[in-house]
Design a protein around this motif. Structure first.
Motif, PDB file in Angstrom:
ATOM      1  N   THR A  93       9.741  -2.195  -8.639  1.00  0.00           N
ATOM      2  CA  THR A  93      11.091  -1.895  -8.158  1.00  0.00           C
ATOM      3  C   THR A  93      11.041  -1.507  -6.681  1.00  0.00           C
ATOM      4  O   THR A  93      11.814  -2.020  -5.868  1.00  0.00           O
ATOM      5  CB  THR A  93      11.730  -0.758  -8.983  1.00  0.00           C
ATOM      6  OG1 THR A  93      11.803  -1.164 -10.344  1.00  0.00           O
ATOM      7  CG2 THR A  93      13.110  -0.388  -8.468  1.00  0.00           C
ATOM      8  N   ALA A  94      10.122  -0.620  -6.329  1.00  0.00           N
ATOM      9  CA  ALA A  94       9.979  -0.204  -4.933  1.00  0.00           C
ATOM     10  C   ALA A  94       9.658  -1.412  -4.051  1.00  0.00           C
ATOM     11  O   ALA A  94      10.240  -1.580  -2.975  1.00  0.00           O
ATOM     12  CB  ALA A  94       8.888   0.862  -4.796  1.00  0.00           C
ATOM     13  N   GLU A 118       3.013   5.053  -2.962  1.00  0.00           N
ATOM     14  CA  GLU A 118       3.492   6.380  -2.545  1.00  0.00           C
ATOM     15  C   GLU A 118       5.020   6.443  -2.589  1.00  0.00           C
ATOM     16  O   GLU A 118       5.590   7.434  -3.041  1.00  0.00           O
ATOM     17  CB  GLU A 118       3.002   6.696  -1.128  1.00  0.00           C
ATOM     18  CG  GLU A 118       1.511   6.937  -1.045  1.00  0.00           C
ATOM     19  CD  GLU A 118       0.999   6.996   0.389  1.00  0.00           C
ATOM     20  OE1 GLU A 118       0.057   7.778   0.627  1.00  0.00           O
ATOM     21  OE2 GLU A 118       1.510   6.270   1.265  1.00  0.00           O
ATOM     22  N   ILE A 119       5.667   5.382  -2.116  1.00  0.00           N
ATOM     23  CA  ILE A 119       7.133   5.354  -2.111  1.00  0.00           C
ATOM     24  C   ILE A 119       7.656   5.356  -3.547  1.00  0.00           C
ATOM     25  O   ILE A 119       8.583   6.102  -3.869  1.00  0.00           O
ATOM     26  CB  ILE A 119       7.637   4.118  -1.335  1.00  0.00           C
ATOM     27  CG1 ILE A 119       7.274   4.266   0.159  1.00  0.00           C
ATOM     28  CG2 ILE A 119       9.143   3.931  -1.501  1.00  0.00           C
ATOM     29  CD1 ILE A 119       7.361   2.987   0.955  1.00  0.00           C
ATOM     30  N   ALA A 120       7.056   4.554  -4.410  1.00  0.00           N
ATOM     31  CA  ALA A 120       7.475   4.493  -5.818  1.00  0.00           C
ATOM     32  C   ALA A 120       7.339   5.861  -6.473  1.00  0.00           C
ATOM     33  O   ALA A 120       8.238   6.309  -7.193  1.00  0.00           O
ATOM     34  CB  ALA A 120       6.645   3.449  -6.560  1.00  0.00           C
ATOM     35  N   SER A 172      12.779   8.828   2.518  1.00  0.00           N
ATOM     36  CA  SER A 172      11.349   9.015   2.276  1.00  0.00           C
ATOM     37  C   SER A 172      10.521   8.581   3.480  1.00  0.00           C
ATOM     38  O   SER A 172       9.616   9.295   3.916  1.00  0.00           O
ATOM     39  CB  SER A 172      10.937   8.226   1.024  1.00  0.00           C
ATOM     40  OG  SER A 172       9.552   8.308   0.812  1.00  0.00           O
ATOM     41  N   LEU A 173      10.854   7.407   4.044  1.00  0.00           N
ATOM     42  CA  LEU A 173      10.076   6.898   5.178  1.00  0.00           C
ATOM     43  C   LEU A 173      10.353   7.673   6.461  1.00  0.00           C
ATOM     44  O   LEU A 173       9.506   7.716   7.344  1.00  0.00           O
ATOM     45  CB  LEU A 173      10.341   5.403   5.389  1.00  0.00           C
ATOM     46  CG  LEU A 173       9.743   4.489   4.323  1.00  0.00           C
ATOM     47  CD1 LEU A 173      10.153   3.043   4.567  1.00  0.00           C
ATOM     48  CD2 LEU A 173       8.225   4.611   4.278  1.00  0.00           C
ATOM     49  N   SER A 174      11.528   8.291   6.567  1.00  0.00           N
ATOM     50  CA  SER A 174      11.787   9.108   7.759  1.00  0.00           C
ATOM     51  C   SER A 174      10.955  10.384   7.705  1.00  0.00           C
ATOM     52  O   SER A 174      10.518  10.892   8.733  1.00  0.00           O
ATOM     53  CB  SER A 174      13.270   9.420   7.918  1.00  0.00           C
ATOM     54  OG  SER A 174      13.713  10.293   6.911  1.00  0.00           O
ATOM     55  N   GLU A 175      10.689  10.873   6.491  1.00  0.00           N
ATOM     56  CA  GLU A 175       9.866  12.078   6.326  1.00  0.00           C
ATOM     57  C   GLU A 175       8.375  11.759   6.339  1.00  0.00           C
ATOM     58  O   GLU A 175       7.565  12.572   6.775  1.00  0.00           O
ATOM     59  CB  GLU A 175      10.231  12.778   5.013  1.00  0.00           C
ATOM     60  CG  GLU A 175      11.630  13.363   5.015  1.00  0.00           C
ATOM     61  CD  GLU A 175      12.066  13.864   3.651  1.00  0.00           C
ATOM     62  OE1 GLU A 175      11.268  13.824   2.693  1.00  0.00           O
ATOM     63  OE2 GLU A 175      13.234  14.298   3.545  1.00  0.00           O
ATOM     64  N   LYS A 176       8.018  10.577   5.833  1.00  0.00           N
ATOM     65  CA  LYS A 176       6.600  10.217   5.744  1.00  0.00           C
ATOM     66  C   LYS A 176       6.425   8.734   6.075  1.00  0.00           C
ATOM     67  O   LYS A 176       6.347   7.888   5.180  1.00  0.00           O
ATOM     68  CB  LYS A 176       6.069  10.512   4.337  1.00  0.00           C
ATOM     69  CG  LYS A 176       4.559  10.346   4.217  1.00  0.00           C
ATOM     70  CD  LYS A 176       4.073  10.784   2.838  1.00  0.00           C
ATOM     71  CE  LYS A 176       2.567  10.672   2.724  1.00  0.00           C
ATOM     72  NZ  LYS A 176       2.082   9.284   2.780  1.00  0.00           N
TER      73      LYS A 176
END
Length: 75
Positions: A45-46, A34-36, A23-27
């Motif tokens: 949890t995130a 946002e990650i959650a 997810s972080l490599s894409e955004k």
């Protein structure tokens, strides 16, 4: 052969960490919310996984006002 509960738990940990990295490599510069949302997990949890990954030096954040923006650690 049966899979121990511990190794199942570790598999889940690696799966979540892998999904966070993806997810972080894409955004990059994403908030915990946002990650959650991207991973379909709850915010706490995130957050827990992000702080564990920060301790492992896989991710880091930049504080922008009240929000932490998370990105992959520069290696």
């Amino acid at each position: 052969a049966t899979v121990s509960p511990r190794s199942k738990e570790l598999g889940y940990v690696y799966e979540i960490e892998g999904r966070i990295i993806q997810s972080l490599s894409e955004k990059p510069r994403s908030s915990i919310s946002e990650i959650a949302r991207e991973l379909s997990v709850n915010r706490s949890t995130a957050s827990k996984y992000l702080y564990v990954m920060k301790a492992k030096r896989k991710v880091d954040f930049q504080q922008v006002g009240p929000v932490k923006l998370w990105s992959l650690e520069d290696s």
